[in-house]
Design a protein around this motif. Sequence first.
Motif, short mmCIF file in Angstrom:
data_model
loop_
_atom_site.label_atom_id
_atom_site.label_comp_id
_atom_site.label_asym_id
_atom_site.label_seq_id
_atom_site.Cartn_x
_atom_site.Cartn_y
_atom_site.Cartn_z
N GLY A 62 0.77 -1.23 0.00
CA GLY A 62 0.00 0.00 0.00
C GLY A 62 0.80 1.28 0.00
N LEU A 63 2.10 1.23 0.22
CA LEU A 63 2.92 2.44 0.24
C LEU A 63 3.24 2.90 -1.18
N THR A 64 2.98 4.17 -1.46
CA THR A 64 3.40 4.73 -2.74
C THR A 64 4.85 5.18 -2.65
N ALA A 65 5.42 5.55 -3.80
CA ALA A 65 6.80 6.02 -3.80
C ALA A 65 6.96 7.29 -2.97
N ASP A 66 5.99 8.22 -3.08
CA ASP A 66 6.06 9.46 -2.29
C ASP A 66 5.95 9.17 -0.80
N GLU A 67 5.06 8.22 -0.42
CA GLU A 67 4.91 7.87 0.99
C GLU A 67 6.19 7.24 1.54
N SER A 68 6.83 6.40 0.74
CA SER A 68 8.07 5.76 1.17
C SER A 68 9.16 6.80 1.39
N ARG A 69 9.25 7.76 0.45
CA ARG A 69 10.26 8.81 0.57
C ARG A 69 9.98 9.68 1.79
N ALA A 70 8.69 9.98 2.06
CA ALA A 70 8.34 10.83 3.20
C ALA A 70 8.75 10.20 4.52
N LEU A 71 8.63 8.88 4.64
CA LEU A 71 9.02 8.21 5.88
C LEU A 71 10.48 8.46 6.20
N LEU A 100 10.24 -2.55 1.76
CA LEU A 100 9.71 -1.75 0.67
C LEU A 100 9.81 -2.49 -0.65
N PRO A 101 8.87 -2.23 -1.55
CA PRO A 101 9.04 -2.76 -2.91
C PRO A 101 10.35 -2.28 -3.51
N ALA A 102 10.97 -3.12 -4.28
CA ALA A 102 12.30 -2.81 -4.81
C ALA A 102 12.31 -1.49 -5.58
N SER A 103 11.21 -1.16 -6.26
CA SER A 103 11.18 0.06 -7.07
C SER A 103 11.19 1.33 -6.21
N HIS A 104 10.80 1.21 -4.92
CA HIS A 104 10.74 2.39 -4.04
C HIS A 104 12.03 2.62 -3.28
N ARG A 105 12.87 1.61 -3.17
CA ARG A 105 14.03 1.72 -2.29
C ARG A 105 15.03 2.81 -2.70
N PRO A 106 15.37 2.93 -4.00
CA PRO A 106 16.36 3.97 -4.34
C PRO A 106 15.90 5.37 -3.96
N ASP A 107 14.61 5.71 -4.22
CA ASP A 107 14.12 7.05 -3.88
C ASP A 107 14.12 7.26 -2.37
N ALA A 108 13.72 6.23 -1.61
CA ALA A 108 13.69 6.37 -0.15
C ALA A 108 15.09 6.56 0.40
N ASP A 109 16.04 5.78 -0.12
CA ASP A 109 17.43 5.91 0.34
C ASP A 109 18.00 7.28 -0.01
N LEU A 110 17.68 7.76 -1.21
CA LEU A 110 18.19 9.07 -1.64
C LEU A 110 17.60 10.18 -0.78
N ALA A 111 16.32 10.09 -0.46
CA ALA A 111 15.69 11.11 0.37
C ALA A 111 16.35 11.18 1.74
N SER A 112 16.74 10.03 2.28
CA SER A 112 17.37 10.02 3.61
C SER A 112 18.75 10.66 3.58
N ARG A 113 19.37 10.74 2.40
CA ARG A 113 20.70 11.34 2.29
C ARG A 113 20.69 12.76 1.75
#
Length: 323
Positions: A62-71, A100-113
């Motif tokens: 249920g997590l979208t890419a934007d929601e994953s990045r926001a976390l 996280l779904p594999a497609s969301h991980r790069p954006d989430a990792d980048l947002a954290s950095r």
Amino acid sequence: MLLLQPHQQLPASDLADRLDVSVRTIMRDVEALSAAGVPVYTVRGPQGGIAPLPGYRTDVTGLTADESRALFVLMSGTARADLGLGQALGSALRKVMAALPASHRPDADLASRRILIDPVRWRGTPSPDHPAPDLTPFQQAALTDRRLRLRYRHGRDNRVATYTLDPYGLVNKAGVWYLVADQDGEPRLFRTDRALSATVLDQPAQRRAGLELNDVWQGLRRRIDDIPVPLAVTARVRNEILAQFLLIHEADLAAPAPAESPPEPEGEPGWTKVELRFRSLPAAETLLAFGPDAQVLTPEDLRRALARRAEATAVLYDSRQDT
């Protein structure tokens, strides 16, 4: 296992460093996990390591890419360490990243950095009460690793300049958004609400190798926070010009000033007392620009300096000398 899932394979030495244990402990735990039916195995050779069976993962549905990045933006920064929750939240983030779904991980990792939240306000400055500017070009440049052309108005002297910057990312410092970037290879800090325009360039950012946003931010933050105790100034300001005074000297306030104050003890109503901090005596002499509408009460050195400047200014405008 949570570390292995997003990476698929990691050297035993890398796992040992991340988990603060020995390589021998890692190998013993891998054997125990395999014996318990967890699909993890050892790959031998120079390119070897520890790996889970392909496809072994747990999704957070249920997590979208934007929601994953926001976390990961909300959980980044130093706030968790200040609360004594650094280890627990770090573990929680690893679990979320692994699931996280594999497609969301790069954006989430980048947002954290690239985006940090630092809730502690600068020493001696009030919390802002103005809306945030449009952060779209700043985010785009930081998250796509591209250069940014910034037309910027400096706060102290209203000087306008244009810079070509290599962004590391954005930092929210107690409600104020800052761009952390290199300018000609030197770290700089820019308040986004002072940007007159910001354009993302079709050029890759040329950041210094081996540095992330948090590294550069901590250096810039210490450079500001470690300034020696500044000159403390107590002044009173006529209520008629108080709003203008606070607008100009917002960054110099030692504490938020009230909208109005009771009459002074000597029976002169219409004044508000404010506490300010300046880096030096000459910097505080700018208070003379308000003339009789602002009076310095302390320190005495500043009062004498303002008196001398006022006297010299009065001599320049003495009409009797012109004749």
